[in-house]
Write an enzyme that holds these catalytic residues in place. Structure first.
Site, mmCIF file in Angstrom:
data_model
loop_
_atom_site.group_PDB
_atom_site.id
_atom_site.type_symbol
_atom_site.label_atom_id
_atom_site.label_comp_id
_atom_site.label_asym_id
_atom_site.label_seq_id
_atom_site.Cartn_x
_atom_site.Cartn_y
_atom_site.Cartn_z
ATOM 1 N N ASN A 2 37.925 -2.435 25.501
ATOM 2 C CA ASN A 2 37.957 -0.992 25.712
ATOM 3 C C ASN A 2 39.308 -0.465 26.187
ATOM 4 O O ASN A 2 39.387 0.626 26.747
ATOM 5 C CB ASN A 2 36.848 -0.578 26.678
ATOM 6 C CG ASN A 2 35.484 -1.011 26.191
ATOM 7 O OD1 ASN A 2 34.828 -1.816 26.827
ATOM 8 N ND2 ASN A 2 35.067 -0.517 25.030
ATOM 9 N N LEU A 15 42.467 3.871 28.172
ATOM 10 C CA LEU A 15 41.109 3.337 28.232
ATOM 11 C C LEU A 15 40.141 4.134 27.382
ATOM 12 O O LEU A 15 40.263 5.356 27.278
ATOM 13 C CB LEU A 15 40.593 3.401 29.674
ATOM 14 C CG LEU A 15 41.234 2.428 30.622
ATOM 15 C CD1 LEU A 15 41.827 3.149 31.790
ATOM 16 C CD2 LEU A 15 40.186 1.452 31.083
ATOM 17 N N CYS A 16 39.161 3.436 26.852
ATOM 18 C CA CYS A 16 38.026 4.064 26.199
ATOM 19 C C CYS A 16 36.848 3.869 27.156
ATOM 20 O O CYS A 16 36.205 2.822 27.170
ATOM 21 C CB CYS A 16 37.762 3.405 24.850
ATOM 22 S SG CYS A 16 36.414 4.166 23.945
ATOM 23 N N LEU A 17 36.627 4.865 28.006
ATOM 24 C CA LEU A 17 35.592 4.789 29.040
ATOM 25 C C LEU A 17 34.880 6.123 29.090
ATOM 26 O O LEU A 17 35.522 7.166 29.271
ATOM 27 C CB LEU A 17 36.225 4.454 30.396
ATOM 28 C CG LEU A 17 35.307 4.381 31.607
ATOM 29 C CD1 LEU A 17 34.247 3.285 31.432
ATOM 30 C CD2 LEU A 17 36.109 4.135 32.876
ATOM 31 N N SER A 73 31.969 0.435 20.995
ATOM 32 C CA SER A 73 33.020 1.436 20.808
ATOM 33 C C SER A 73 34.362 0.828 21.201
ATOM 34 O O SER A 73 34.963 1.217 22.190
ATOM 35 C CB SER A 73 32.709 2.668 21.671
ATOM 36 O OG SER A 73 33.741 3.603 21.586
#
Length: 151
Positions: free
Chosen positions: A80, A87-89, A120
């Site tokens: 992520n 970040l992908c959060l 994701s």
């Protein structure tokens, strides 16, 4: 100038000093409360254990109604985390709430380290290794842990 965002960030800073969450620290850079340097220690009993990962948090005047931009400065191999360190959060995007503070953001990132969302991925290679070859994934993570000591 004292804005609502700046007042809130000073409250967040006081909380980080008086009641710091385990394994995370953060403080504003000198002369700019809108930019923070942060450190996350890799959680025990995970491939990230003993890593010292540096991040930068950038806040806008709309904080806390708008989430900060958070980026790893330290190299990070994680499903992520983009190559850029971003970040992908979900809580930094569509699941943001003004009730979240700096401590909540950092502890969420710390938790994400060992519990990635492979549905994701920001780093497809890391995601595939995490799902299909955990031994190689762990090896790559341990390499970033060792590099984190040099930062």
């Amino acid at each position: 100038m004292s804005t609502a965002a700046r007042r809130r960030l000073m409250r967040d800073f006081k909380r980080m000093q008086t009641d710091p969450p385990a394994g995370v620290s953060a403080s504003p850079v000198p002369d700019n409360v809108m930019t923070w340097n942060a450190v996350i220690i890799g959680p025990a009993d995970t491939p990230f254990e003993d890593g010292t990962f540096r991040l930068v948090m950038q806040f806008e005047e709309q904080y806390p109604n708008k989430p900060p931009q958070v980026k790893f400065i330290s190299e990070m191999f994680h499903p992520n985390v983009y190559a850029t360190g971003e970040l992908c959060l979900d809580i930094l995007q569509n699941r943001w709430s003004p009730t979240y503070d700096v401590a909540a953001v950092l502890t969420s990132i710390q938790s994400l380290l060992n519990d990635p969302n492979t549905g994701s991925p920001a780093n497809v290679e890391a995601s595939n290794l995490y799902k299909d070859n955990r031994k190689e994934y762990t090896k790559r993570v341990r390499e970033t842990v060792e590099k984190s000591w040099e930062d």
